[in-house]
Design an enzyme around this catalytic site. Sequence first.
Site, short mmCIF file in Angstrom:
data_model
loop_
_atom_site.label_atom_id
_atom_site.label_comp_id
_atom_site.label_asym_id
_atom_site.label_seq_id
_atom_site.Cartn_x
_atom_site.Cartn_y
_atom_site.Cartn_z
N HIS A 216 1.03 -1.17 -0.05
CA HIS A 216 0.06 -0.11 0.09
C HIS A 216 0.87 1.26 0.16
O HIS A 216 0.51 2.23 -0.77
CB HIS A 216 -0.93 -0.15 1.44
CG HIS A 216 -2.14 -0.94 0.86
ND1 HIS A 216 -1.92 -2.25 1.00
CD2 HIS A 216 -3.38 -0.88 1.11
CE1 HIS A 216 -2.96 -2.96 1.05
NE2 HIS A 216 -4.01 -2.07 0.94
N HIS A 258 1.68 -4.16 8.95
CA HIS A 258 3.03 -4.17 8.58
C HIS A 258 3.84 -3.30 9.56
O HIS A 258 3.25 -2.73 10.50
CB HIS A 258 3.19 -2.92 7.21
CG HIS A 258 2.43 -3.71 5.93
ND1 HIS A 258 2.97 -4.71 5.14
CD2 HIS A 258 1.31 -3.52 5.35
CE1 HIS A 258 2.20 -4.95 4.33
NE2 HIS A 258 1.21 -4.27 4.48
#
Length: 302
Positions: A216, A258
């Site tokens: 992303h 993440h």
Amino acid sequence: MSGYIKDTKWEKSKMPAHQSRPRTRDRGSVLNRPEFLSLNQPLRCNAEVRGSARRPGQMKLQQQQSQQPENSQVPSEGGKDRRESLKLPEEDCMQLNPSFKGIAMNSLLAIDICLSKRLGVCAYTSSSWGSVRSMVTLLALTGHGITWICGTLFCLTRSNTLAGQEVLVNLLLALILDVMTVAGVQKLVKRKGPWEMSPGFLDCVAMDTYSFPAAHASRAAMVAKFLLSHLVLAAPLRVLLVLWAFLAGMSRVLLGRHHLTDTACGFALGFLHYSLVETVWLSSGSCQMLISIGTLSWRPFV
């Protein structure tokens, strides 16, 4: 009695002079005293010193080997296994003096994991910011690869200008390049997220199953840089676009997907993808040929 004394004196007188003198000298020597005996001993070599520092198990094994007869050169399998079990694990020993580089890397990784877990405030509904988890998930969806590829294809079907189609085709190729590169690096590294969450359905479709690098963040940085370079936008919109790219990348950290280093490397990889696309920019003619091939209306022999 007098005869015995005479015989003893006769034996002493019979002893050679060169043997009686060294005994007298040794008896009167200071170095023969007990406190000076260590000075007369020869220095032991390093091998003996190391051998004296060995463990009792090894010393016992050496004594057993020395007591065995010399003709038994081929030991049995049981004795061989016993000796191997008594050997010191020299290769598996712990490194007591690691390098500065190793200490620095381990410290940075520990700090990264600790901060990433602290920032995962929307990882679950029971987290501290669990009430805004749905909003953060929606923000992360705006940086998803499937969302941008489908949106670019839709805009390409609605575009009627050659310049617009050229920009959209190059953007579509940049998105495909970003998805494939990030998926390949993730398969090689195979780093898990800070909270060990299983990927969702859209993540599996976009091949975003691992943590490093953050897909992303890479996609948001690439798209933001691409749109800032090829679209004429007002200053407030440019600021909002940069803010969106940052929040879209950080949203995955808030969701516990993440680490911080994954997001930072994702931003850097997104700028690299943009530079690569700018280097191999396709012209309008090449884009029209790709559009005609995609729509099955290409006629190369006309």
